[in-house]
Design an enzyme around this catalytic site. Structure first.
Site, PDB file in Angstrom:
ATOM      1  N   CYS A  91      61.696  24.915  14.309  1.00 12.07           N
ATOM      2  CA  CYS A  91      60.692  26.165  14.840  1.00 12.07           C
ATOM      3  C   CYS A  91      58.842  25.966  15.284  1.00 12.07           C
ATOM      4  O   CYS A  91      58.911  24.399  15.366  1.00 12.07           O
ATOM      5  CB  CYS A  91      61.281  27.499  14.732  1.00 12.07           C
ATOM      6  SG  CYS A  91      60.677  28.312  16.817  1.00 12.07           S
ATOM      7  N   HIS A 187      66.261  28.886  14.721  1.00 15.41           N
ATOM      8  CA  HIS A 187      66.196  28.947  12.432  1.00 15.41           C
ATOM      9  C   HIS A 187      67.561  29.008  12.273  1.00 15.41           C
ATOM     10  O   HIS A 187      68.271  29.874  12.022  1.00 15.41           O
ATOM     11  CB  HIS A 187      65.444  30.049  12.844  1.00 15.41           C
ATOM     12  CG  HIS A 187      64.177  30.170  13.298  1.00 15.41           C
ATOM     13  ND1 HIS A 187      63.168  30.240  11.892  1.00 15.41           N
ATOM     14  CD2 HIS A 187      64.011  31.053  14.301  1.00 15.41           C
ATOM     15  CE1 HIS A 187      62.247  30.466  13.113  1.00 15.41           C
ATOM     16  NE2 HIS A 187      62.137  30.664  14.277  1.00 15.41           N
ATOM     17  N   GLU A 189      68.322  28.530   8.630  1.00  9.93           N
ATOM     18  CA  GLU A 189      68.090  29.124   7.796  1.00  9.93           C
ATOM     19  C   GLU A 189      68.169  30.858   8.116  1.00  9.93           C
ATOM     20  O   GLU A 189      68.008  31.444   6.540  1.00  9.93           O
ATOM     21  CB  GLU A 189      66.387  28.885   7.276  1.00  9.93           C
ATOM     22  CG  GLU A 189      65.353  29.437   8.366  1.00  9.93           C
ATOM     23  CD  GLU A 189      64.638  28.483   9.297  1.00  9.93           C
ATOM     24  OE1 GLU A 189      65.733  27.998   9.585  1.00  9.93           O
ATOM     25  OE2 GLU A 189      63.567  29.191  10.110  1.00  9.93           O
TER      26      GLU A 189
HETATM   27  N1  GLN Z   1      55.701  30.709  18.096  1.00  6.25           N
HETATM   28  C1  GLN Z   1      55.834  30.253  17.068  1.00  6.25           C
HETATM   29  C2  GLN Z   1      54.707  28.787  17.012  1.00  6.25           C
HETATM   30  O1  GLN Z   1      54.021  28.587  17.920  1.00  6.25           O
HETATM   31  C3  GLN Z   1      56.695  29.462  16.206  1.00  6.25           C
HETATM   32  C4  GLN Z   1      57.527  30.882  16.475  1.00  6.25           C
HETATM   33  C5  GLN Z   1      59.084  30.194  15.269  1.00  6.25           C
HETATM   34  O2  GLN Z   1      58.399  29.644  13.830  1.00  6.25           O
HETATM   35  N2  GLN Z   1      59.856  31.058  15.138  1.00  6.25           N
HETATM   36  O3  GLN Z   1      54.516  28.294  15.988  1.00  6.25           O
END
Ligand code: GLN
Length: 204
Positions: A91, A187, A189
């Site tokens: 992410c 994710h 994890e």
């Molecule tokens: N929207 C977040 C970002 O721009 C990422 C979100 C996440 O890691 N769950 O970093």
């Protein structure tokens, strides 16, 4: 007795760092340990220098970019990545590993790409429709679907030559790999499914 063990890192059990400036560091540390690695938090350049590979967790990429500068980790990290250190980002971590970030955030506080994988990502891409969602997705090389949790997730808008798409959602790549760099918009994890972490550890 010491000596080169299996894998490219020359250590029997690879030592994998998790960037610990912000985000869900603990979940990755646990997932990596379950996947057979020694996992250690990384906050300082000396800690970065001592790991064989690095995971950049989920969190907020603009904040992590800021803290990378404050902790004087950005340049050493760019150098390690340019020298071929294996890396996995989930992410926010995917966003930071990318070559180019769209909707990177306000000037002065924007997320800055580290350029470890030749992709263009759009931040908060799914968030325009719905903030968070989960679902089962097919993942290349795995014999059953993976339950994927997306939280204000990015998607991939461009993949360069040499980038393999491992999974898609809503028509967009959400898991990619180029050599020993892996990135997922979701994710793993958080779900207890260790197959992505094992894939990464097995590369080392
Ligand atoms: N929207 C977040 C970002 O721009 C990422 C979100 C996440 O890691 N769950 O970093």
């Amino acid at each position: 007795m010491s000596g080169p063990g299996p894998g490219s890192v020359g250590r029997a059990v690879p030592r994998v760092g998790v960037l610990a400036l912000q985000g869900d560091t603990r979940e990755h540390l646990a997932a990596l340990a379950e996947a057979g690695a020694e996992s250690v938090p990384v906050r300082r350049p000396a800690e970065l220098a001592a790991v064989d590979a690095l995971v950049i967790p989920g969190g907020e990429s603009t904040t992590m970019s800021h803290l990378l500068r404050v902790f004087e980790l950005r340049e050493p990290l760019r150098e390690r990545l340019a020298a071929g250190m294996p890396a996995y980002g989930s992410c926010a971590g995917m966003i930071l590993l990318a070559g180019e970030i769209l909707d990177a955030g306000a000037a002065g506080r924007a997320a800055e790409p580290l350029g470890a994988i030749d992709i263009t990502v759009r931040r908060n891409a799914f968030g325009r429709q719905v903030d968070s969602f989960e679902g089962d997705i097919d993942f290349a090389g795995l014999d059953s679907p993976m339950h994927a949790v997306f939280i204000r997730a990015p998607w991939v808008e461009r993949v360069g030559d040499g980038v393999e798409v491992l999974a898609r959602a809503a028509g967009h790549p959400v898991a990619v790999r180029q050599g020993n760099v892996i990135a997922t918009a979701f994710h793993p994890e958080m779900t207890g499914d260790r197959r992505v972490h094992r894939l990464f550890v097995d590369l080392l």
